[in-house]
Each structure stands twice: as C-alpha cells, then as structure tokens.
Scaffold this active site. Sequence first.
Site, PDB file in Angstrom:
ATOM      1  CB  THR A 139     -31.048  41.318 -16.486  1.00 62.63           C
ATOM      2  OG1 THR A 139     -29.765  40.853 -16.934  1.00 62.63           O
ATOM      3  CG2 THR A 139     -31.286  42.746 -16.952  1.00 62.63           C
ATOM      4  CE1 TYR A 143     -30.827  33.418 -21.157  1.00 59.17           C
ATOM      5  CE2 TYR A 143     -29.049  33.840 -19.614  1.00 59.17           C
ATOM      6  CZ  TYR A 143     -29.735  34.173 -20.757  1.00 59.17           C
ATOM      7  OH  TYR A 143     -29.344  35.260 -21.499  1.00 59.17           O
ATOM      8  CG  MET A 182     -38.165  37.430 -16.494  1.00 59.89           C
ATOM      9  SD  MET A 182     -38.876  36.683 -18.008  1.00 59.89           S
ATOM     10  CE  MET A 182     -37.676  35.390 -18.346  1.00 59.89           C
ATOM     11  CG  HIS A 183     -31.633  39.340 -20.002  1.00 57.30           C
ATOM     12  ND1 HIS A 183     -30.566  39.348 -19.124  1.00 57.30           N
ATOM     13  CD2 HIS A 183     -31.581  38.137 -20.620  1.00 57.30           C
ATOM     14  CE1 HIS A 183     -29.902  38.212 -19.221  1.00 57.30           C
ATOM     15  NE2 HIS A 183     -30.487  37.465 -20.115  1.00 57.30           N
ATOM     16  CG  ASP A 184     -34.979  42.203 -23.485  1.00 54.52           C
ATOM     17  OD1 ASP A 184     -35.179  41.536 -24.516  1.00 54.52           O
ATOM     18  OD2 ASP A 184     -33.845  42.582 -23.139  1.00 54.52           O
TER      19      ASP A 184
END
Length: 321
Positions: free
Chosen positions: A193, A228, A239-241
């Site tokens: 991620t 970040y 855009m982790h999720d």
Amino acid sequence: MNKTPIIIDCDPGHDDAIALLIALASDKFDLRGITTVAGNQTLAKTTLNALKVLELCKRTEVKVVPGRSNPFMKEVIVAKDVHGESGMDGPVLPTPTTKPYPMFAAEFIADEVEKCPTKMTLVAVGPFTNIATFLLAYPHLHSKIEKIHVMGGGIYEGNRTYLAEFNVWNDPEAAKVVTNSKIPVHFFGLDVTHRAVILKEEFEIFRNEKGPVFQFVADLLDFFAICYIGERGLPGCPMHDSCAVASLIDLSMFVGEEAFIDVELDGKTRGACVVDLRPVGRRVDANNGFFYYDVDRPRFLQLIIDSCRRLESDIKAKEQA
Ligand code: RIB
Ligand code: CA
C-alpha cells in the site's frame, strides 16, 4: 456477467472512502452492504462518513450497518492524527438524510451470507473486529465464504509500531481469528500500500476534473497529504484500502504469493504480522493465505480515475432522470 457478492467492512477514513468509490463504480460486484467498525475514528463517526459517501454518489440503496465500537480486548485507539476529528476531515459534505440500517454488523453479514446463493467474499479495511465477531458467532457459515481480502499488516513495515500496522495493531486478537479461520485471506499490507500511492503531482488530475466525486477525492487527498507527505515524507498518499478492493477487480495488477500468516499478540511485537514466505523450509500445508508486496501503480491509479468518472456519469444520469 456473474457479479461477485461482497460485503465491505470499513472505518472511513480517507482511504476507505476512495475504496468505497471503486466498489460502487464497478460492475463486477453485487455489493450486499457496507458494515462499519471503530478504527480511524469512533464507530459513530465512521458510520456517518460511510453514509456521506453513499449520499454523495446517490447510492443510498446500499445499506450501512454499524458493528463493534471497540476491539476485542481494549478501547479503540483512533487515528485522529491521520484522519482528523471527523475521521474524514477536508471534504465538506452535507449531513446525510439516510440512517444506519437497524442491525448489528456481524448479524447482517450472517444474514446476507445465508441468503446468498453463492459464496460471499468479505473485504475488511478497518480493524478486523466485525469480521472476527461474525466468524466466531457463525462457524457454520465459514464454508459459504469464498475468501477475505484485507488491508492490514506488513512484512517489513509498520505504521503504529516499527512492526505493527494500524488495523491489525488495533485488534490483533480479531486479526488472529481471521488468519486461523482456514478461509483464504488475501493480505494487502503496507509493503504494497505504500507503493499504491497517488503522487502529489497527480492530485491535479482529480482537482481539474469537474464533478462532486472528483472534488471529493481532491479534498480527501489534500488533507491526507498533511500526514503522509508532510509528516511521514511519502511521495504521495497511500491508497491502502483501495488495494483490497481493486484486487477483486483485477488481481493481475498486484504481486504477491501464498504464505503462512500469523499475528503476534504479546510483548513488543504485539500487532505484528508474521509472514513466512520462505521458498523452502516452510511447511507448505501451513499456508493460510496470500501476502502482496507490489502493484502496477499506473494501472491502479487509472482504475481510481475511471471509477470516479463512472460515478460522475451515474450521478448525472440520475439527476437527469
Ligand atoms: O494502516 C492503514 C489502515 O489503517 C487503513 O485501513 C486506514 O484506513 C486505517 O484504517
Ligand atoms: Ca481503513
């Protein structure tokens, strides 16, 4: 086309919100509902934020079902430092006219899994508390779960301790229930991620496109960047999720492999994911999932852009109907 039945459990959350946009825009999913969990902010705030995203996209037919307000063993530790007081600071959206669906998340998941004619895929992009509560309370339904895609963990990276990632760190016991469940679990941890970023110079792609969804994403990115880019020195917003959702649309844009994944519960490593990727020496029958560590970033970014365009077009069509 056969649509994949999914339920997304989330804690919106700037990156959760963008992951929801991708899911809402895709023709590949039969989105059975969105469940919310305490994580980035309190359950009340994450639930409100999910309702706001659906209202923005004119998709209020999708149910938002609240779940656990705390992890199994302690009070939730929210990420106000990353997501702000509301959990989705930056964008200004109207108070939703819709209300949460009057069920408990784990019960809703069980109800939908039971009704579903095929196996269900679960997506967890907040602490895994709701998913684990469902797994513990409804063991007879495990066989009707195809797989679980999660944002969590990290092989070489942590963001709440040097080894532990926020979702797993907030509820390691819940994460261990998931990794012990014998249901294939696909982990999109910080290793991938932190590569799945929207670069600072790409923010203008969203700011320059007309429409409420593009402006929403641009506002999310501007706030997310404070932490970040400004404080953690990343080149962009991770855009982790979205990784946990995009991989259900096109897994080929991700690189990972089968692994044995476990979760530490005690001592200094509490909340860390232990990932055995050894080519030899690993008990292959111990494999319980897949761990991903790289992404084709241009393709990933294009999917987010295309998803926003699709939602803008859907909104216009509804306004003109
Ligand atoms: O560590 C990143 C994860 O924690 C993401 O899911 C983010 O939304 C927060 O929940
Ligand atoms: Ca999240």
